[in-house]
Design a protein around this motif. Structure first.
Motif, PDB file in Angstrom:
ATOM      1  N   ILE A  89       0.853  -1.195   0.000  1.00  0.00           N
ATOM      2  CA  ILE A  89       0.000   0.000   0.000  1.00  0.00           C
ATOM      3  C   ILE A  89       0.881   1.235   0.000  1.00  0.00           C
ATOM      4  N   VAL A  90       0.628   2.115  -0.948  1.00  0.00           N
ATOM      5  CA  VAL A  90       1.336   3.395  -1.012  1.00  0.00           C
ATOM      6  C   VAL A  90       0.343   4.484  -0.635  1.00  0.00           C
ATOM      7  N   VAL A  91       0.622   5.171   0.464  1.00  0.00           N
ATOM      8  CA  VAL A  91      -0.237   6.272   0.903  1.00  0.00           C
ATOM      9  C   VAL A  91       0.432   7.573   0.462  1.00  0.00           C
ATOM     10  N   VAL A  92      -0.310   8.375  -0.279  1.00  0.00           N
ATOM     11  CA  VAL A  92       0.265   9.535  -0.955  1.00  0.00           C
ATOM     12  C   VAL A  92      -0.381  10.818  -0.431  1.00  0.00           C
TER      13      VAL A  92
ATOM     14  N   VAL B 248      -3.908  10.563   1.203  1.00  0.00           N
ATOM     15  CA  VAL B 248      -3.965  10.992   2.600  1.00  0.00           C
ATOM     16  C   VAL B 248      -4.386  12.455   2.622  1.00  0.00           C
ATOM     17  N   THR B 249      -5.511  12.741   3.248  1.00  0.00           N
ATOM     18  CA  THR B 249      -6.094  14.082   3.205  1.00  0.00           C
ATOM     19  C   THR B 249      -6.036  14.756   4.575  1.00  0.00           C
ATOM     20  N   ALA B 250      -6.394  16.035   4.583  1.00  0.00           N
ATOM     21  CA  ALA B 250      -6.457  16.781   5.844  1.00  0.00           C
ATOM     22  C   ALA B 250      -7.513  16.189   6.772  1.00  0.00           C
ATOM     23  N   ASP B 251      -8.596  15.656   6.197  1.00  0.00           N
ATOM     24  CA  ASP B 251      -9.608  14.983   7.037  1.00  0.00           C
ATOM     25  C   ASP B 251      -9.000  13.789   7.771  1.00  0.00           C
ATOM     26  N   ASP B 252      -8.080  13.100   7.103  1.00  0.00           N
ATOM     27  CA  ASP B 252      -7.428  11.942   7.717  1.00  0.00           C
ATOM     28  C   ASP B 252      -6.538  12.363   8.890  1.00  0.00           C
TER      29      ASP B 252
ATOM     30  N   SER C  12       2.229  13.537   7.880  1.00  0.00           N
ATOM     31  CA  SER C  12       1.304  13.027   6.872  1.00  0.00           C
ATOM     32  C   SER C  12       1.557  11.549   6.603  1.00  0.00           C
ATOM     33  N   ALA C  13       2.830  11.158   6.553  1.00  0.00           N
ATOM     34  CA  ALA C  13       3.174   9.750   6.324  1.00  0.00           C
ATOM     35  C   ALA C  13       2.640   8.880   7.455  1.00  0.00           C
ATOM     36  N   LEU C  14       2.793   9.332   8.700  1.00  0.00           N
ATOM     37  CA  LEU C  14       2.287   8.569   9.841  1.00  0.00           C
ATOM     38  C   LEU C  14       0.773   8.418   9.747  1.00  0.00           C
ATOM     39  N   THR C  15       0.099   9.500   9.392  1.00  0.00           N
ATOM     40  CA  THR C  15      -1.354   9.453   9.196  1.00  0.00           C
ATOM     41  C   THR C  15      -1.713   8.409   8.145  1.00  0.00           C
TER      42      THR C  15
ATOM     43  N   ILE D 148      -0.024   5.778   7.195  1.00  0.00           N
ATOM     44  CA  ILE D 148       0.226   4.409   7.669  1.00  0.00           C
ATOM     45  C   ILE D 148      -0.958   3.926   8.500  1.00  0.00           C
ATOM     46  N   TYR D 149      -1.438   4.797   9.400  1.00  0.00           N
ATOM     47  CA  TYR D 149      -2.617   4.437  10.190  1.00  0.00           C
ATOM     48  C   TYR D 149      -3.814   4.172   9.284  1.00  0.00           C
ATOM     49  N   LYS D 150      -4.013   5.033   8.300  1.00  0.00           N
ATOM     50  CA  LYS D 150      -5.157   4.889   7.394  1.00  0.00           C
ATOM     51  C   LYS D 150      -5.058   3.588   6.604  1.00  0.00           C
ATOM     52  N   ALA D 151      -3.844   3.243   6.175  1.00  0.00           N
ATOM     53  CA  ALA D 151      -3.653   2.016   5.403  1.00  0.00           C
ATOM     54  C   ALA D 151      -4.083   0.796   6.205  1.00  0.00           C
ATOM     55  N   TYR D 152      -3.685   0.736   7.468  1.00  0.00           N
ATOM     56  CA  TYR D 152      -4.047  -0.403   8.307  1.00  0.00           C
ATOM     57  C   TYR D 152      -5.534  -0.403   8.626  1.00  0.00           C
ATOM     58  N   ASP D 153      -6.090   0.763   8.834  1.00  0.00           N
ATOM     59  CA  ASP D 153      -7.512   0.854   9.147  1.00  0.00           C
ATOM     60  C   ASP D 153      -8.349   0.448   7.939  1.00  0.00           C
ATOM     61  N   THR D 154      -7.900   0.839   6.750  1.00  0.00           N
ATOM     62  CA  THR D 154      -8.613   0.511   5.514  1.00  0.00           C
ATOM     63  C   THR D 154      -8.500  -0.969   5.204  1.00  0.00           C
ATOM     64  N   ALA D 155      -7.320  -1.537   5.466  1.00  0.00           N
ATOM     65  CA  ALA D 155      -7.068  -2.927   5.101  1.00  0.00           C
ATOM     66  C   ALA D 155      -7.880  -3.909   5.933  1.00  0.00           C
ATOM     67  N   ASP D 156      -7.903  -3.717   7.261  1.00  0.00           N
ATOM     68  CA  ASP D 156      -8.589  -4.718   8.095  1.00  0.00           C
ATOM     69  C   ASP D 156      -9.478  -4.133   9.179  1.00  0.00           C
ATOM     70  N   GLY D 157      -9.446  -2.815   9.348  1.00  0.00           N
ATOM     71  CA  GLY D 157     -10.321  -2.186  10.334  1.00  0.00           C
ATOM     72  C   GLY D 157      -9.990  -2.535  11.764  1.00  0.00           C
ATOM     73  N   ASN D 158      -8.773  -3.095  11.992  1.00  0.00           N
ATOM     74  CA  ASN D 158      -8.410  -3.549  13.340  1.00  0.00           C
ATOM     75  C   ASN D 158      -7.555  -2.554  14.106  1.00  0.00           C
ATOM     76  N   LEU D 159      -7.386  -1.359  13.573  1.00  0.00           N
ATOM     77  CA  LEU D 159      -6.573  -0.367  14.270  1.00  0.00           C
ATOM     78  C   LEU D 159      -7.321   0.117  15.509  1.00  0.00           C
ATOM     79  N   ASP D 160      -6.699  -0.070  16.661  1.00  0.00           N
ATOM     80  CA  ASP D 160      -7.320   0.287  17.932  1.00  0.00           C
ATOM     81  C   ASP D 160      -7.209   1.810  18.122  1.00  0.00           C
ATOM     82  N   PRO D 161      -8.335   2.537  18.126  1.00  0.00           N
ATOM     83  CA  PRO D 161      -8.276   3.995  18.235  1.00  0.00           C
ATOM     84  C   PRO D 161      -7.648   4.480  19.543  1.00  0.00           C
ATOM     85  N   GLU D 162      -7.822   3.717  20.630  1.00  0.00           N
ATOM     86  CA  GLU D 162      -7.231   4.123  21.909  1.00  0.00           C
ATOM     87  C   GLU D 162      -5.712   3.998  21.874  1.00  0.00           C
ATOM     88  N   ARG D 163      -5.221   2.920  21.239  1.00  0.00           N
ATOM     89  CA  ARG D 163      -3.773   2.755  21.107  1.00  0.00           C
ATOM     90  C   ARG D 163      -3.196   3.796  20.149  1.00  0.00           C
TER      91      ARG D 163
END
Length: 303
Positions: A45-48, A77-81, A153-156, A158-173
């Motif tokens: 996944i390339v997040v741009v 990767v947008t400002a909303d992200d 933006s890159a960190l954002t 990376i989070y979005k990529a994992y959230d999009t891929a499997d939805g398992n990103l823990d928002p509290e973590r």
């Protein structure tokens, strides 16, 4: 003619010396071949960053070693992200980008900034620490930007990529990982501290949490106090309290740092190597000075 031959030899020696001396600080494209699809983990996944022009996006793909755009999944990767994932500003401009390649279990988390001159605030080890806190493991992450930016933006992305891929990103973590990165970048700007020292502090505290498994806030406070003393770091009462608050949040979330202890050990070793290298810089530059003096003497003897 003989003098010219000696001159050419001396110039070659200088070039060779610099090629060895500075090879570790020059970064190039990863050269990753995306002509083949990994059927086990799916497409990289390339997040741009959404603020990039088309020409800049193409430059980022080249920097990240993308050889075939059909064999990657590209996500903007947008400002909303940045508001959603790291509580950023909705008016932010998004430039830094990343490629995430999933790896086999046990591979660990590998992070490389392929355009180091253009990522000015978030370091490799800061990315690693934040991503491990967020629960992201066993992946190769490469970060790039065509312009000088902080790297958020890159960190954002990376989070979005994992959230999009499997939805398992823990928002509290993710939230506590963002708190960690914010505190790390803030502390790194304090007088007497730098990126390496701050990363060493955070990593050492995590290692102690993995070892001691603190049960109370008071236990966390003792760990923080001990590590500040060990590293001879002096913080204001406010910053010290922020550090305790951060790691107490991690304790309450029951983050299993013991599971990534080997990766924390790797970060700690890398940081110590960097600190040792900086400490030895005086001797290094003296050797460079001596080398060029000998070269100067050499040329004097030619004529």
């Amino acid at each position: 003619m003989r003098g010219l031959t000696k001159c050419i030899a001396a110039c070659f020696a200088v070039a060779l010396m610099f090629s060895f001396t500075f090879s570790d600080v020059v970064s190039a494209s990863t050269g990753k071949n995306t002509d083949s699809i990994n059927e086990k983990f799916g497409l990289p996944i390339v997040v741009v960053g959404d603020s990039l022009s088309e020409a800049q996006k193409e430059q980022v793909r080249e920097d990240l070693g993308v050889t075939n755009t059909d064999n990657i999944e590209e996500i903007p990767v947008t400002a909303d992200d940045i508001v959603k994932y790291i509580n950023g500003d909705a008016n932010s401009r998004m430039y830094s980008s990343a490629m995430i390649t999933r790896e086999d279990e046990g591979h660990g988390l590998a992070v490389q900034i392929v355009t180091p001159d253009n990522i000015t605030q978030v370091t490799v080890d800061m990315y690693k620490n934040a991503l491990l806190t967020a629960g992201i493991e066993d992946a190769t992450v490469e970060v790039a930007s065509p312009v000088k930016v902080s790297g958020h933006s890159a960190l954002t992305g990376i989070y979005k990529a994992y959230d999009t891929a499997d939805g398992n990103l823990d928002p509290e973590r993710t939230e506590v990982a963002n708190d960690e990165l914010d505190l790390a970048t803030d502390l790194a700007q304090k007088e007497g501290l730098d990126n390496e020292k701050v990363t060493q502090l955070l990593t050492d505290i995590k290692q102690e949490i993995a070892e001691q498994n603190p049960a109370t806030r008071e236990d966390v406070e003792q760990i923080v106090t001990d590590q500040l003393s060990k590293l001879e770091i002096s913080l204001s009462d406010e910053d010290r309290q922020l550090l305790i608050d951060l790691f107490d949040k991690m304790r309450e979330l029951d983050i299993n740092f013991d599971g990534v202890k080997s990766q924390l050990d790797d970060i700690a070793t890398t940081i110590q190597d960097k600190i040792d290298e900086v400490a030895g810089n005086d001797g290094f530059w003296q050797s460079v000075k001596d080398f060029f003096k000998s070269i100067g003497d050499f040329f004097k003897n030619l004529f």
